[in-house]
Design a protein around this motif. Structure first.
Motif, PDB file in Angstrom:
ATOM      1  N   THR A 149      -1.132  10.622   1.518  1.00  0.00           N
ATOM      2  CA  THR A 149      -0.227   9.924   0.612  1.00  0.00           C
ATOM      3  C   THR A 149      -0.948   9.389  -0.622  1.00  0.00           C
ATOM      4  OG1 THR A 149      -0.454   7.955   2.031  1.00  0.00           O
ATOM      5  CG2 THR A 149       1.514   9.301   2.323  1.00  0.00           C
ATOM      6  N   VAL A 150      -2.210   8.993  -0.460  1.00  0.00           N
ATOM      7  CA  VAL A 150      -2.984   8.582  -1.639  1.00  0.00           C
ATOM      8  C   VAL A 150      -3.150   9.765  -2.587  1.00  0.00           C
ATOM      9  CG1 VAL A 150      -5.270   7.877  -2.456  1.00  0.00           C
ATOM     10  CG2 VAL A 150      -4.222   6.686  -0.526  1.00  0.00           C
ATOM     11  N   VAL A 151      -3.494  10.911  -2.029  1.00  0.00           N
ATOM     12  CA  VAL A 151      -3.641  12.110  -2.852  1.00  0.00           C
ATOM     13  C   VAL A 151      -2.314  12.480  -3.503  1.00  0.00           C
ATOM     14  CG1 VAL A 151      -4.048  14.607  -2.751  1.00  0.00           C
ATOM     15  CG2 VAL A 151      -5.615  13.042  -1.598  1.00  0.00           C
ATOM     16  N   LEU A 152      -1.229  12.376  -2.750  1.00  0.00           N
ATOM     17  CA  LEU A 152       0.079  12.755  -3.276  1.00  0.00           C
ATOM     18  C   LEU A 152       0.619  11.779  -4.310  1.00  0.00           C
ATOM     19  CD1 LEU A 152       1.771  14.169  -0.055  1.00  0.00           C
ATOM     20  CD2 LEU A 152       0.905  15.420  -2.024  1.00  0.00           C
ATOM     21  N   CYS A 153      -0.071  10.651  -4.483  1.00  0.00           N
ATOM     22  CA  CYS A 153       0.268   9.785  -5.620  1.00  0.00           C
ATOM     23  C   CYS A 153       0.016  10.503  -6.939  1.00  0.00           C
ATOM     24  CB  CYS A 153      -0.557   8.501  -5.577  1.00  0.00           C
ATOM     25  SG  CYS A 153       0.009   7.303  -4.353  1.00  0.00           S
ATOM     26  N   VAL A 307       1.630   2.163  -0.096  1.00  0.00           N
ATOM     27  CA  VAL A 307       2.001   1.269   1.003  1.00  0.00           C
ATOM     28  C   VAL A 307       2.531   2.078   2.185  1.00  0.00           C
ATOM     29  CG1 VAL A 307       3.553  -0.590   1.716  1.00  0.00           C
ATOM     30  CG2 VAL A 307       2.488  -0.658  -0.547  1.00  0.00           C
ATOM     31  N   LEU A 308       3.361   3.072   1.889  1.00  0.00           N
ATOM     32  CA  LEU A 308       3.993   3.855   2.947  1.00  0.00           C
ATOM     33  C   LEU A 308       2.977   4.658   3.753  1.00  0.00           C
ATOM     34  CD1 LEU A 308       7.106   5.117   0.964  1.00  0.00           C
ATOM     35  CD2 LEU A 308       7.088   3.431   2.801  1.00  0.00           C
ATOM     36  N   GLY A 357       8.393   8.728  -2.747  1.00  0.00           N
ATOM     37  CA  GLY A 357       7.578   8.381  -1.585  1.00  0.00           C
ATOM     38  C   GLY A 357       7.979   9.173  -0.355  1.00  0.00           C
ATOM     39  N   ALA A 358       9.274   9.350  -0.156  1.00  0.00           N
ATOM     40  CA  ALA A 358       9.755  10.132   0.979  1.00  0.00           C
ATOM     41  C   ALA A 358       9.333  11.595   0.859  1.00  0.00           C
ATOM     42  CB  ALA A 358      11.273  10.034   1.081  1.00  0.00           C
TER      43      ALA A 358
END
Length: 460
Positions: A149-153, A307-308, A357-358
């Motif tokens: 998820t950090v990368v997908l930011c 956060v997610l 985010g989803a």
């Protein structure tokens, strides 16, 4: 008798170190470039419509063309990445999307522009599925969702860069200049080729044992590896057609439900990203303010995704996805009936955290659900099929705007897909996830070519 080394367990039990950090940076940059190239169109569509005298329906159709390319690109590159390894596929996709996105800035009209967008979209479709699969291949089990998820930011950062660069570049150099920036990844290609690791399953299949063990030493320097041991993966494919692996081990229903969820999700996501500036202009804001809403959307997505990711590692991805889809639905409904600028900015930020985010979380969920040999194929097929929703989203927005309907009706229409995605994810059978099914269950082992294959129980 030689000992045997379970590659999946070795990697999952490793701790985050410099190798994982470098891999995360590579993945992050790739996603930023991919997202920037995709988000450009939403940022320049008002200027493009004015320059070429396009109707909303024509503009929506052009937005969908690159998504058609992404549909076939995701499926094709996904299957190739599971056969050839991630590294070659990633580099090929980067060359394709960068070159043809730059060419969009030299297009003479809508026809040539659309052709370039389709070809660029083919390359764009290959990046997310291979990057996410690569992250799942090499990440420690307890940090998978957080790292991914950090990368997908990078999706959101690329989405921010597009309007952020458009604000100064378009008035001074024209909308074409925003596409020229897409050539930057080509300059970084030598570094990408050097530092992107080869897939472990590709090394096993080709018998490159020494190279594999050198890679494993970087992944977990604290563990000693017996050079005489035989490496293997916990599960291997016996399917002649890679797509059939998605329906084995009772995963058929979940594969269908993932696809349904992605289709409706991308109707909302791409419809919103493609038309948000224009919708806000129709709501009384100027072009600069419309672009600022797009920046706020992606800023909210970055904060929310960070956060997610942490929560997903603790609570489970499915437990977060369902309320996120409902949050996105409620946000669209609230946007329908508000005109206060401050409240609109807040709602758009919340919508970015929920909707974008989803999208990040569901891709991680899919990657974890399937075994390593089918990971890219699963992401490519499901996300590729989901591009139908990405194609329909911009078309839906263009059609609704062409009818001169109230903005509240447009936002309400985009709220409905969120409910559909919620229902689909609720029907995914989590008990058949590879991460769960492999715990204590017998699985076929893929050994170095020429060595005997045996059965064993995973120690996870």
């Amino acid at each position: 008798m030689a000992t045997r080394l379970n590659i999946s367990e070795f990697i999952q039990e490793s701790r985050f170190n410099a190798f994982h950090l470098r891999l995360s940076i590579i993945g992050f940059l790739l996603i930023v470039f991919d997202s920037y190239d995709l988000a450009i169109y939403g940022a320049i569509v008002p200027a493009l419509m004015k320059s070429w005298q396009l109707t909303p329906i024509q503009a929506g159709a052009i937005a969908s063309y690159s998504l058609i390319g992404m549909l076939f690109g995701a499926i094709t590159f996904g299957m190739l990445a599971d056969r050839l390894g991630r590294k070659k596929v990633i580099c090929t996709a980067v060359i394709m999307f960068s070159v043809f996105t730059v060419l969009c800035g030299f297009a003479s009209g809508p026809t040539s522009f659309s052709v370039y967008r389709v070809i660029a979209g083919f390359g764009l479709g290959g990046i997310p599925v291979t990057v996410i699969a690569m992250l799942m291949d090499f990440s420690p089990l307890k940090k998978r969702a957080t790292i991914a998820t950090v990368v997908l930011c990078g999706y959101s950062l690329g989405g921010i860069l597009a309007p952020l660069l458009s604000i100064p570049l378009i008035p001074r150099f024209g909308w074409e200049s925003v596409f020229w920036v897409a050539g930057v990844p080509l300059l970084l290609l030598p570094l990408l080729f050097r530092y992107t690791p080869e897939s472990t399953f590709a090394l096993i299949r080709s018998g490159r044992k020494a190279e594999l063990y050198t890679l494993l030493a970087k992944i977990d320097p604290s563990r000693k590896i017996d050079p005489h041991s035989e490496p293997y993966e916990t599960e291997k494919s016996h399917a002649k057609l890679p797509l059939t692996d998605l329906f084995r081990s009772s995963r058929g229903l979940s594969t269908v439900m993932f696809s349904v969820a992605i289709i409706f999700h991308l109707i909302l996501n791409y419809g919103l990203v493609s038309w948000l500036p224009k919708l806000m202009m129709e709501n009384g804001f100027d072009m600069t303010s419309g672009l600022k809403f797009l920046i706020v959307l992606h800023t909210g997505a970055i904060i929310g995704t960070l956060v997610l990711g942490r929560l997903a590692d603790k609570w489970g991805i499915k437990n977060l996805l369902m309320p996120l889809y409902l949050t996105g639905t409620v946000t669209m409904l609230l946007l329908s009936f508000n005109k206060d600028p401050v409240l609109l900015y807040v709602l758009v930020a919340v919508g970015g955290a929920a909707v974008v985010g989803a999208q990040s979380l569901v891709q991680v969920y899919i990657a974890q659900f399937y075994p390593v040999h089918a990971r890219s194929t699963a992401l490519g097929a499901i996300m590729g099929l989901g591009r139908i929703g990405a194609i329909l989203g911009p078309l839906l927005g263009g059609y609704l705007l062409s009818l001169s309907l109230p903005i509240s009706v447009v936002f309400t229409a985009f709220a409905i897909p969120g409910v559909c995605s919620f229902l689909a994810i609720a029907m995914v059978q989590n008990r058949y996830s590879h991460d769960r099914a492999s715990c204590g269950l017998a699985a076929h082992d893929a050994a170095i070519p020429g060595k005997p294959e045996v059965m064993r129980r995973s120690a996870r």
